[in-house]
Design an enzyme around this catalytic site. Sequence first.
Site, PDB file in Angstrom:
ATOM      1  N   TYR A  76      50.349  56.219  29.642  1.00 43.97           N
ATOM      2  CA  TYR A  76      50.094  56.327  28.234  1.00 43.97           C
ATOM      3  C   TYR A  76      48.890  55.080  28.031  1.00 43.97           C
ATOM      4  O   TYR A  76      49.016  54.054  27.969  1.00 43.97           O
ATOM      5  CB  TYR A  76      51.263  55.936  27.257  1.00 43.97           C
ATOM      6  CG  TYR A  76      52.308  56.685  27.360  1.00 43.97           C
ATOM      7  CD1 TYR A  76      52.284  58.243  27.492  1.00 43.97           C
ATOM      8  CD2 TYR A  76      53.693  56.352  27.375  1.00 43.97           C
ATOM      9  CE1 TYR A  76      53.342  58.961  27.660  1.00 43.97           C
ATOM     10  CE2 TYR A  76      54.818  57.021  27.548  1.00 43.97           C
ATOM     11  CZ  TYR A  76      54.452  58.262  27.784  1.00 43.97           C
ATOM     12  OH  TYR A  76      55.757  59.471  27.756  1.00 43.97           O
ATOM     13  N   HIS A 143      58.548  60.645  36.226  1.00 42.82           N
ATOM     14  CA  HIS A 143      57.654  61.173  35.019  1.00 42.82           C
ATOM     15  C   HIS A 143      57.318  62.618  35.231  1.00 42.82           C
ATOM     16  O   HIS A 143      56.497  62.970  36.330  1.00 42.82           O
ATOM     17  CB  HIS A 143      56.456  60.187  34.784  1.00 42.82           C
ATOM     18  CG  HIS A 143      55.917  60.390  33.442  1.00 42.82           C
ATOM     19  ND1 HIS A 143      54.810  59.588  32.738  1.00 42.82           N
ATOM     20  CD2 HIS A 143      56.227  61.228  32.298  1.00 42.82           C
ATOM     21  CE1 HIS A 143      54.598  59.809  31.549  1.00 42.82           C
ATOM     22  NE2 HIS A 143      55.177  60.904  31.334  1.00 42.82           N
TER      23      HIS A 143
END
Length: 350
Positions: A76, A143
Amino acid sequence: MGELPATYVEGFHDKEAVLRMPYRVLGKTGLSVSIISLGASSLGSVFHATNEEECIELVKEAVRSGINYIDVAPFYGQTKAETVLGKALKVIPRQAYYLTTKVCRYGATPEDMFDFSYERAVKSVDESLARLNVDCIDILQVHDMEFAPSLDIVLNESLPAVAAIKAAGKCKFIGITGYPMDNFRNVIEKSKVPIDSILTYCRYSLNDTSLLGLLDFLVERGIGIVNASPISMGLLSNRGPPEWHPATEEIRVACKAAAEYCSERGIDIAKLAMAFSLAHTTISTTLVSTSSIANLRRNLAAVTAVLTEDEKAAMEHVRKEIFDKLSSPHWEQKEVDKYWEQRGGKPQSA
C-alpha cells in the site's frame, strides 16, 4: 453496552465509545475484534493525496474509539502506508490494538509487484516490523494468492516462510488473502501450515454475497473471517467507483442504478451498504479504509446506526430488483488476466 475487550487501556481509550463497540471472536485465534476495523491502505495515498498529520490523528482516534484491528501491507503506497501507520503506533499503547500486515505483494509495476518466495517473505517481515515500530505482528498474511504463478508456491514457500516467521516470534497467527473464493478452500485443504484467518474484499456486500458459500467451511475449521470494503471499493456510493475499478460494465450500471434509486428517496446507499455488511454475525470484522477523520466518524456512527423503515425497504429493493438480477456479481479473474498479460504471459511451468 458491551464488555470491555482485552485491548482496553484505562487512560487512553474513550471508555463509553469502547462499550458501544460490538466485538466478535476471530475464529480460533481467540482475539476479540471490533466489528468495524481500520484498513490502512488509504494512509499510503493509494486513492488520493493524503495529509500525514491527519492520518496519524485518524489512527489514534480510531483506536481510542474502540477499533482494535488494523490491517496494512507493504504494497500500500509501496511502504508508505506502513511508514505512516508506524508513526501513529508510536503514541498508542501496544496492548490497544491487533496489527496485521502481509507478505508477497510489493512493487508498483507488474515486474516487481509480486514475489511469493520463501526468502523474500522472511526479509519482508523484518522490513515491516521496522516501519511499523513493533516487534511482533498479530496476524501475518500471504497477500492476494491468486497472482502467484501457481498455488503450489504459496503452499511450498510462502506459507512455510510465514510459519518460520511465527516460530521466530515475529507473528502470532497466519492468514491468507485474496479475491477468488475457491482459492481459500484449496489452500486451506492442502496446506501443511495451519491457517488462522482469511481476508477477502467486496465479497460480502449489497451487490455480491459470494462469501456466504464459504462460511460453513471456514467456521467448521475455526478460521477467522475478515471482510473488506463494504461499499465495494466505491461502487456502492453516490460518487461511484474510481476509474481503475475492475468491475464489469454490468456491475457498474447496476450499482449506479441502485445509488440513484436510494438518492431519489433521500437515502445514502453507502449507509445501507455498511449496515448490511456489519450485520452478519459470522463475519468477525469488516475492514473500512479512509484517510479522513470525518469519514472515520461516519463509519463509527454506522456501527450503532438503526435503519429507518424506508431505508430497510430501499435495501430490500436494490437487493432483489437490481443486484439479484446480475448475470454475475463479481469480476473474477479479470485483474489476474490483466496482470499476466502485462507480464507477457504466465510461466509455462505454472
